[in-house]
Design an enzyme around this catalytic site. Structure first.
Site, PDB file in Angstrom:
ATOM      1  N   GLY A 291       0.808  -1.127   0.148  1.00 38.29           N
ATOM      2  CA  GLY A 291      -0.041  -0.064  -0.018  1.00 38.29           C
ATOM      3  C   GLY A 291       0.756   1.229  -0.071  1.00 38.29           C
ATOM      4  O   GLY A 291       1.826   1.322  -0.629  1.00 38.29           O
ATOM      5  N   SER A 292       0.232   2.470   0.569  1.00 40.32           N
ATOM      6  CA  SER A 292       1.123   3.507   0.597  1.00 40.32           C
ATOM      7  C   SER A 292       2.423   3.608   1.353  1.00 40.32           C
ATOM      8  O   SER A 292       2.950   4.669   1.061  1.00 40.32           O
ATOM      9  CB  SER A 292       0.113   4.652   1.180  1.00 40.32           C
ATOM     10  N   THR A 293       2.924   2.580   1.971  1.00 43.66           N
ATOM     11  CA  THR A 293       4.306   2.722   2.638  1.00 43.66           C
ATOM     12  C   THR A 293       5.086   2.693   1.250  1.00 43.66           C
ATOM     13  O   THR A 293       6.553   2.940   1.547  1.00 43.66           O
ATOM     14  CB  THR A 293       4.471   1.630   3.479  1.00 43.66           C
ATOM     15  N   VAL A 294       4.693   2.463   0.051  1.00 47.07           N
ATOM     16  CA  VAL A 294       5.732   2.437  -0.943  1.00 47.07           C
ATOM     17  C   VAL A 294       6.019   3.634  -1.667  1.00 47.07           C
ATOM     18  O   VAL A 294       6.853   4.009  -2.401  1.00 47.07           O
ATOM     19  CB  VAL A 294       5.311   1.220  -1.939  1.00 47.07           C
ATOM     20  N   SER A 348      -1.208  11.285   1.501  1.00 42.61           N
ATOM     21  CA  SER A 348      -1.339   9.885   1.130  1.00 42.61           C
ATOM     22  C   SER A 348      -2.248   9.824  -0.379  1.00 42.61           C
ATOM     23  O   SER A 348      -3.133   8.864  -0.413  1.00 42.61           O
ATOM     24  CB  SER A 348      -1.669   8.888   1.904  1.00 42.61           C
TER      25      SER A 348
END
Length: 577
Positions: A291-294, A348
């Protein structure tokens, strides 16, 4: 007068004399053969019936944490065995023997009768020495003991997934015990003894070869930090009623894994009711879409082109982006419909990240993600480690490019995610990861431009500390950088995603001015109180990072944030004696 019989039949007499002479010669030859020519054979056959080689047990090497705290040790035990052909003749001694062994008499009798024609059966393995000696003190004919070692794990379930365990013969079965089995196992010695035909010891002759203990192994983890990670994760799972979770903490400079915790866990010292699902080291084996951690990794690819800077703006209005039949949506609306690159990370924004990715291109995203370790083994050498999946297309369409940029269409492990953020925190330098304590600083490889990594660090610090940022990840007294993520879970056995099933994620580093630690947190299927990464996973990161920084005596870099607390007056309160 009749003549002598011998003279009448001289040939018969000679035959008898000759036969007696031949028999005498045969006996003499056999005596010479047995005592001179075949002496070695006879001695060997005699020794086989009296001389025995008894093994001398060798204990397995100790596993410790980086500070020498024991994680796995071998303790001496007694194994009780019997010769059923002898023991079957003494049924009057069975009741007291069964009682000392802690076995039901009926079960004991049935088993002994079923093996009455054998010469060896185990009665009970790995008894506490005092209990084993009490059994041998009964002096029951046909009952004997063997000295062995039993593996014990002082940290219990706290480090179970990492350390693993051995089987009853002290052979590694899981985790580090399996990965370093040849290094840890000892080499048994050999002792020559004389025994009678009943197996009783007559004389201890000599030691043929000494036992060689196994080699010790010092892991990279700090047991203090491991306890903290285990506790933080357990409390989060209880609070949000989550299915599972994992945490990984890495030393940014050395690549050493300082903590690796998973839930659910198990007690390696008592595996009677062990469930296979609880044995899995999820941090290294479970793969998921990050998810958004990338997004910080994707953003670093944009900055590396030189065409983008943190203050460049992107129009994300109206919060959706249509690509054929595929619609990209933002969770939160941007004020005025415009965000700079830092704002894209802070809010995000999937739409904003996708538009930046279209300019950068799929191949550049792939190369950057591959450089930080996605889609490849970490080199830890842990049994069963998964490599995940980083797709590479011959022709990159907009849908694949967009999905990859905000963390879908690829899969990683918690360890890979932690490693990626450690590289960002280490100014773009990648050091080999290690589960073993290192005595020297490993060589680093520059896999990302240093200035790009430093810029991303500042942007991620704004993501945590800026207005509207992930405040639950803050650590009092320290600057922190990080990014939350919320990823839907794929449906097993079919295409698409599960309904109302999410993973909550947070990855970050601290202190912001000179990063030392990187942590990745994954909470699987929280079902109570929310599921967003900033709500569920960020507080776990904050609690663990706060304790770890203080425990390791890392100097605070944000003391201005701490409130000045006025100490109470030293005067004695009224009314108290």
């Amino acid at each position: 007068m009749h003549p002598n019989n011998g003279s009448l039949h001289p040939w018969r007499f000679r035959i008898v004399i000759g036969m007696l002479a031949l028999c005498s010669l045969a006996v003499c030859w056999r005596i010479v053969e047995l005592h001179v020519l075949d002496e070695g054979f006879l001695k060997n056959q005699g020794d086989k019936r009296s001389v025995r080689h008894v093994p001398i047990p060798a204990h397995r090497g100790q596993i410790t944490d980086r500070n020498g705290e024991p994680l796995a040790v071998s303790t001496p035990v007694l194994t009780i065995w019997a010769n059923p052909t002898q023991l079957i003749k003494h049924p009057d001694r069975w009741p007291e023997l069964a009682r000392e062994l802690g076995t039901d008499l009926a079960t004991f009798s049935e088993r002994l009768k079923a093996n009455a024609d054998k010469e060896f059966i185990y009665l009970r393995r790995r008894m506490v020495p005092a209990d084993g000696e009490a059994v041998m003190a009964l002096r029951v004919p046909g009952v004997y003991s063997i000295e062995e070692y039993r593996r014990f794990y002082p940290a219990g379930e706290v480090a179970a997934h990492l350390v693993g365990f051995t089987n009853v013969d002290e052979k590694g079965q899981e985790g580090i015990e399996l990965a370093y089995d040849h290094w840890l196992e000892g080499v048994p010695g050999k002792r020559q003894v004389l025994q009678d035909r009943r197996g009783r010891l007559i004389k201890d002759v000599q030691v043929v070869s000494n036992a060689r203990p196994g080699n010790d192994l010092a892991l990279s983890i700090d047991l203090r930090l491991q306890y903290l990670a285990h506790r933080q994760l357990r409390e989060a799972l209880q609070e949000f009623e989550a299915r599972a979770g994992s945490i990984v903490m890495i030393d940014v400079r050395t690549g050493e894994v300082l903590a690796m915790a998973n839930h659910p866990s198990y007690n390696p010292n008592n595996r009677a009711n062990l469930q296979p699902d609880a044995m899995r080291n999820r941090a290294l084996i479970d793969v998921f879409e990050p998810g958004s951690t990338v997004k910080p990794i994707s953003m670093s690819a944009a900055l590396a082109t030189g065409r983008w800077s943190p203050r460049d703006q992107v129009n994300v209005y109206p919060g959706t982006l249509q690509i054929g039949r595929y619609t990209i949506r933002d969770v939160s609306r941007a004020p005025g419909g415009v965000l700079d690159l830092t704002g894209i990370l802070l809010k995000s924004s999937n739409v904003g990240m996708s538009k930046v990715a279209f300019d950068v291109g799929g191949p550049a995203l792939y190369e950057t993600m591959h450089a930080v370790g996605f889609g490849q083994y970490t080199g830890l050498g842990f049994p069963g480690e998964r490599v995940g999946n980083l797709p590479s297309f011959r022709e990159w369409r907009q849908a694949e490019t967009a999905a990859l940029s905000y963390g879908y269409g690829l899969s990683v492990t918690t360890v890979q995610l932690a490693q990626a953020y450690a590289i960002l925190a280490n100014n773009g330098r990648k050091v080999p990861m290690s589960l073993l304590r290192l005595n020297e600083q490993p060589a680093a490889q520059q896999v990302m431009p240093e200035q790009v990594a430093r810029t991303i660090q500042g942007m991620l610090q704004e993501v945590v500390e800026g207005t509207g940022g992930t405040h639950r990840a803050r650590v009092p007294g320290y600057h922190v950088g990080g990014k939350s993520g919320t990823a839907r879970k794929t449906a097993s056995g079919s295409r698409g995603y599960q309904q109302d099933a999410y993973r909550s994620l947070f990855a970050g580093f601290a202190p912001g001015s000179n990063p030392r630690l990187a942590i990745a947190v994954v909470i699987d299927e929280p079902s109570k109180g929310g599921y967003y990464g900033g709500l569920v996973a960020a507080p776990v990161f904050s609690g663990l990072m706060s304790n770890a920084l203080r425990l390791l005596n890392i100097t605070p870099d944000n003391l201005n944030e701490l409130q000045q607390v006025e100490l109470p007056s030293p005067e004695r309160p009224e009314g108290r004696g």
